[in-house]
Design a protein around this motif. Sequence first.
Motif, PDB file in Angstrom:
ATOM      1  N   UNK A   9       0.828  -1.204   0.000  1.00 30.01           N
ATOM      2  CA  UNK A   9       0.000   0.000   0.000  1.00 30.01           C
ATOM      3  C   UNK A   9       0.865   1.258   0.000  1.00 30.01           C
ATOM      4  N   UNK A  10       2.008   1.211   0.682  1.00 30.83           N
ATOM      5  CA  UNK A  10       2.926   2.353   0.680  1.00 30.83           C
ATOM      6  C   UNK A  10       3.456   2.615  -0.722  1.00 30.83           C
ATOM      7  N   UNK A  11       3.757   1.524  -1.448  1.00 26.46           N
ATOM      8  CA  UNK A  11       4.234   1.661  -2.824  1.00 26.46           C
ATOM      9  C   UNK A  11       3.155   2.280  -3.705  1.00 26.46           C
ATOM     10  N   UNK A  12       1.917   1.808  -3.551  1.00 27.94           N
ATOM     11  CA  UNK A  12       0.813   2.343  -4.363  1.00 27.94           C
ATOM     12  C   UNK A  12       0.624   3.840  -4.116  1.00 27.94           C
ATOM     13  N   UNK A  13       0.722   4.257  -2.855  1.00 26.13           N
ATOM     14  CA  UNK A  13       0.575   5.673  -2.520  1.00 26.13           C
ATOM     15  C   UNK A  13       1.698   6.498  -3.152  1.00 26.13           C
ATOM     16  N   UNK A  14       2.929   5.960  -3.102  1.00 24.27           N
ATOM     17  CA  UNK A  14       4.066   6.673  -3.695  1.00 24.27           C
ATOM     18  C   UNK A  14       3.918   6.793  -5.205  1.00 24.27           C
ATOM     19  N   UNK A  15       3.418   5.710  -5.828  1.00 28.12           N
ATOM     20  CA  UNK A  15       3.247   5.734  -7.281  1.00 28.12           C
ATOM     21  C   UNK A  15       2.153   6.722  -7.689  1.00 28.12           C
ATOM     22  N   UNK A  16       1.124   6.853  -6.868  1.00 32.28           N
ATOM     23  CA  UNK A  16       0.083   7.843  -7.139  1.00 32.28           C
ATOM     24  C   UNK A  16       0.664   9.257  -7.093  1.00 32.28           C
ATOM     25  N   UNK A  17       1.499   9.499  -6.094  1.00 40.67           N
ATOM     26  CA  UNK A  17       2.124  10.828  -5.966  1.00 40.67           C
ATOM     27  C   UNK A  17       3.017  11.133  -7.165  1.00 40.67           C
ATOM     28  N   UNK A  18       3.811  10.121  -7.591  1.00 42.43           N
ATOM     29  CA  UNK A  18       4.721  10.329  -8.714  1.00 42.43           C
ATOM     30  C   UNK A  18       3.952  10.672  -9.991  1.00 42.43           C
ATOM     31  N   UNK A  19       2.772  10.087 -10.119  1.00 44.99           N
ATOM     32  CA  UNK A  19       1.961  10.333 -11.300  1.00 44.99           C
ATOM     33  C   UNK A  19       1.009  11.511 -11.099  1.00 44.99           C
ATOM     34  N   UNK A  20       1.156  12.181  -9.948  1.00 48.39           N
ATOM     35  CA  UNK A  20       0.319  13.340  -9.596  1.00 48.39           C
ATOM     36  C   UNK A  20      -1.174  13.003  -9.681  1.00 48.39           C
ATOM     37  N   UNK A  21      -1.489  11.785  -9.192  1.00 42.90           N
ATOM     38  CA  UNK A  21      -2.886  11.341  -9.150  1.00 42.90           C
ATOM     39  C   UNK A  21      -3.406  11.428  -7.725  1.00 42.90           C
ATOM     40  N   UNK A  22      -4.609  11.902  -7.563  1.00 37.95           N
ATOM     41  CA  UNK A  22      -5.247  11.967  -6.246  1.00 37.95           C
ATOM     42  C   UNK A  22      -6.145  10.750  -6.059  1.00 37.95           C
ATOM     43  N   UNK A  23      -6.633  10.580  -4.824  1.00 39.81           N
ATOM     44  CA  UNK A  23      -7.599   9.513  -4.581  1.00 39.81           C
ATOM     45  C   UNK A  23      -8.857   9.726  -5.428  1.00 39.81           C
ATOM     46  N   UNK A  24      -9.192  10.989  -5.656  1.00 39.53           N
ATOM     47  CA  UNK A  24     -10.359  11.300  -6.492  1.00 39.53           C
ATOM     48  C   UNK A  24     -10.136  10.804  -7.929  1.00 39.53           C
ATOM     49  N   UNK A  25      -8.915  11.020  -8.442  1.00 35.60           N
ATOM     50  CA  UNK A  25      -8.591  10.555  -9.798  1.00 35.60           C
ATOM     51  C   UNK A  25      -8.691   9.036  -9.897  1.00 35.60           C
ATOM     52  N   UNK A  26      -8.125   8.360  -8.881  1.00 32.34           N
ATOM     53  CA  UNK A  26      -8.139   6.899  -8.878  1.00 32.34           C
ATOM     54  C   UNK A  26      -9.568   6.372  -8.758  1.00 32.34           C
ATOM     55  N   UNK A  27     -10.364   7.007  -7.905  1.00 37.66           N
ATOM     56  CA  UNK A  27     -11.763   6.596  -7.719  1.00 37.66           C
ATOM     57  C   UNK A  27     -12.532   6.712  -9.034  1.00 37.66           C
TER      58      UNK A  27
END
Length: 275
Positions: A9-27
Motif C-alpha cells: 500500500x505504501x508503494x501504491x501511494x508513492x506511485x500515485x504521488x509520482x503520477x500526480x494522481x489523487x484519490x479522487x482521480x483513482x476513484x
Amino acid sequence: MDIQIQKIKSVLKEQLKKRKMTYEDLAQEMDVSVPTIKRWMGDHDLGLNDLFRICEILDLNLSDLHALSASTKVAQGPARLSDEQQKFLVKNMNYLAFFLQIHDGKTPQQIAEKYKLNKLSVDKYLVKLENLGMIKVTGKLRVKSTFDGSVNFGNGILSKTYYKRWIDGTGDFFTNIITDALNKEASIDEKTRDHKSFATYSSQSIKLTKESYLKWATEATAAITQLHAISKIEEKAYGEDELMTAVILNAHTLLPQSSKFLNDLDDIAGKIENL
C-alpha cells in the motif's frame, strides 16, 4: 495489518504521488467512491482484483510491485524478544505458537476456531502475551503483534529449542507426505503413470563460486517473498474452498570442500566401506 500488505500500500501511494494522481482521480478511473479508495489504502482489506486494477492504472506489474515493496521501509517495532519473553516462552511453547499465529495476521477468533479453544483459554493467551508486551489491542479491538517483520528469537535456549522443533517437525512432515504420495497407487495417474501429487523433494550438491551462490540465494529469497505477498492478498480475496496450502521448506548452505558435514551427504544411501 500484515507488514507485506502495508509495504504494498505504501508503494501504491508513492506511485500515485509520482503520477500526480489523487484519490479522487483513482476513484474515477475505477468507478468507485473516494471513501472506498481511502478504506483500501487504510486498514481495510484490498482485494486481489482491485489490486490488479490499480496496478493496471498505474502501469505496474507484480514484479515491479514486489521490487518496489522490497525496498520500502515502514515503521519498525522491537526486533528481538526480550530475555523475560524468552524465559517464559521456552517453558510455554504453546504461547509462542499462539503468538506466531497472531503475528501472521490471524485473529483470536480464527485461532480459536482452528484449534477448538474455549473463550477462557483464548483470554488467558491474550492477557499473558499482552502483559509480556508481545501483542496489543488497537482502538478497534483488533489484536496485533508488536513486532514488525520477522521475529528475532535471539541465540539462547529459546532459539535452539524452537529451531530444533521446527527443523524436526518440517522434516517429519515432508517424510510422511512424500512417502505417502510415492507409495499410494491412488496418487498415480493410471494413463501416464505419473505421480499426481505436488509433493516433491530433492537434494543437490553443486560446486560453484561463492558469488554465484549468493546471487542465486538472493533471487530465491526474492521469489519466495513475492509468493508470500501474493498469498496474503489471495487469502483475503478468495474463500477457503478456493485455496490450497503450499508448504515450502527452504534450506541451503555453502560449505568449503573440506567440510566434514559433506561426508554425511555421501553416506545417506549407505556407507561404502571395505568388505
